[in-house]
Write an enzyme that holds these catalytic residues in place. Structure first.
Site, PDB file in Angstrom:
ATOM      1  N   ALA A  21       2.650  40.435  77.365  1.00 18.16           N
ATOM      2  CA  ALA A  21       2.558  42.155  77.800  1.00 18.16           C
ATOM      3  C   ALA A  21       2.021  42.899  76.679  1.00 18.16           C
ATOM      4  CB  ALA A  21       3.889  42.745  77.699  1.00 18.16           C
ATOM      5  N   LYS A  22       1.298  42.859  75.550  1.00 15.14           N
ATOM      6  CA  LYS A  22       0.981  43.773  75.069  1.00 15.14           C
ATOM      7  C   LYS A  22       1.793  45.525  74.536  1.00 15.14           C
ATOM      8  CE  LYS A  22      -2.860  40.150  74.055  1.00 15.14           C
ATOM      9  NZ  LYS A  22      -2.630  39.457  75.785  1.00 15.14           N
TER      10      LYS A  22
END
Lengths: 271, 271
Positions: free
Chosen positions: B95-96
């Site tokens: 997802a960063k």
């Protein structure tokens, strides 16, 4: 929405306020929980009560993702409602995304094409090919994290003025018609030098209100000839009341900020 | 899943492979588009064909968000299917994410509590208070971007070895039982020094396969006494065939990597 249109909207509304739609089921008025879609019901009421006072809305994706599918549905309804307003508003997906090129391209598709936001916030750590896929959509915007409002800015952004490296390099990727920077309102002392570093770019300024930023100081040091500031407030406006009057109380809070902005704009632009 | 369990799973399966579920409607076999949920149908077939060969799966959120509500529904079904496998696998939400503290806490709620992933990838730019809210969930993991596989790593990560600053500082926030780092497979020359910098931490290594990383070299320089590597491949496995045999062909590609890993593990751990 292009840069001229944003500035025209600021002058017309005498406001450079953005309202952050950080809609939290734990904080919205209890009577809304009986609605089929409480998040959208809250957003719709807030937007109806405030849209003449602000130039932008900024839903933060975390608040919607935390609700899963129903959160995403509420987000879709919210952006559709915003895009159908008679007087256009600037819409920002506060997502802080950034990934390898082919993946950033998909995020761009999600936010610009499917949801039809005007802008998306992007994190810089992965560099050019994580940011560039968000560029090149006509009248769409990347808002890149520059110097953020939170305490963690002290960890990587402030040492060796790393935020300056980011703001300098990113200007090679896009001009002020497609790129803005996030500059936190909690750091008014930095606005003068960051404005000198990026004279023409708009800054999205979170942190006024609950986080403690000072509108006067930010405006004095951060404005440029096209205003160049969009100042966000979220919690202070959204949760001004948890009663039946929540939308009216939100309007009152927004009005205070808008009136302060009108005075500042009057002095700066003689309007 | 705790660190011992991950290592046990690696030894039992003779594999440190992670399969990236970057499921793209434009690339999956055409016959699946007639399914009620083509994304989940594809993921389910891939997982059924490969789960004995890998220790982890990593859906990248961008691929699901690009499909809106139906993408999120497919994601929910995929993680539920992964969590119901008889032999547990390590699940990573790629997802960063990363935002101010109260917002990161909501992302943590979304990925750890609602979706029940074991780990989430996090971007470091906003510092400690953007990362810490993801910590403190028992047996859940933050996987922080260190040195990424993409060309953009040259913009901010490599100059002045900034990735080292990130990897050093983050070790103050969490021990190797709660934190891993993303280290791109496209930079094998860096593995020796990064391993010395963070001897006990697991590295999630994307970039083998389509991005060109070299498994032998990474493993020689990056392994520690508990393996310490989870190596991801996405496109090369997922899209090995676009015919009816796609799952079998994906298995064959995964098997090649697993067999290479089995040899490396045999040499290192005498299993």
């Amino acid at each position: 929405m292009n840069r001229d249109q944003i500035f025209e909207s600021i002058l017309a509304k005498k406001s450079y306020l953005c309202i952050g739609l950080d809609t939290d089921l734990k904080k919205i008025p209890a009577h809304l929980l009986a609605e089929p879609d409480p998040i959208f019901a809250f957003n719709k009421a807030i937007i109806e009560a405030t849209h003449d006072l602000c130039v932008a809305y900024k839903p933060n994706m975390a608040f919607y993702e935390a609700q899963g599918v129903r959160g995403w549905q509420a987000l879709e309804k919210t952006i559709a409602f915003l895009n159908a307003l008679e007087t256009p508003v600037f819409t920002i997906a506060d997502a802080k995304r950034g990934d390898i090129g082919n993946t950033s391209a998909l995020y761009a598709e999600a936010f610009f094409e499917n949801l039809n936001f005007d802008a998306v916030t992007v994190a810089p750590y992965m560099g050019a090919d994580s940011v560039v896929p968000f560029l090149g959509f006509p009248e769409k915007w990347v808002i890149l994290l520059g110097l953020t409002s939170n305490s963690g800015a002290q960890d990587f952004q402030l040492p060796n003025a790393f935020y300056r490296t980011v703001i300098e390099k990113a200007q090679n990727w896009a001009n002020p018609d497609a790129l803005m920077f996030v500059i936190g309102a909690t750091r008014p002392a930095f606005f003068r030098e960051i404005r000198a570093l990026a004279p023409e770019y708009f800054f999205l300024v979170p942190g006024v209100g609950a986080q403690g930023g000072d509108l006067q100081s930010i405006s004095a040091h951060g404005m440029n000839a096209h205003c160049g500031l969009i100042v966000n407030s979220s919690r202070e406006i959204l949760y001004a009341s948890d009663g039946l009057d929540f939308a009216q109380k939100a309007r009152e809070k927004a009005l205070v900020l808008q009136q302060q902005m009108a005075l500042i704009l009057k002095e700066k632009f003689s309007i």
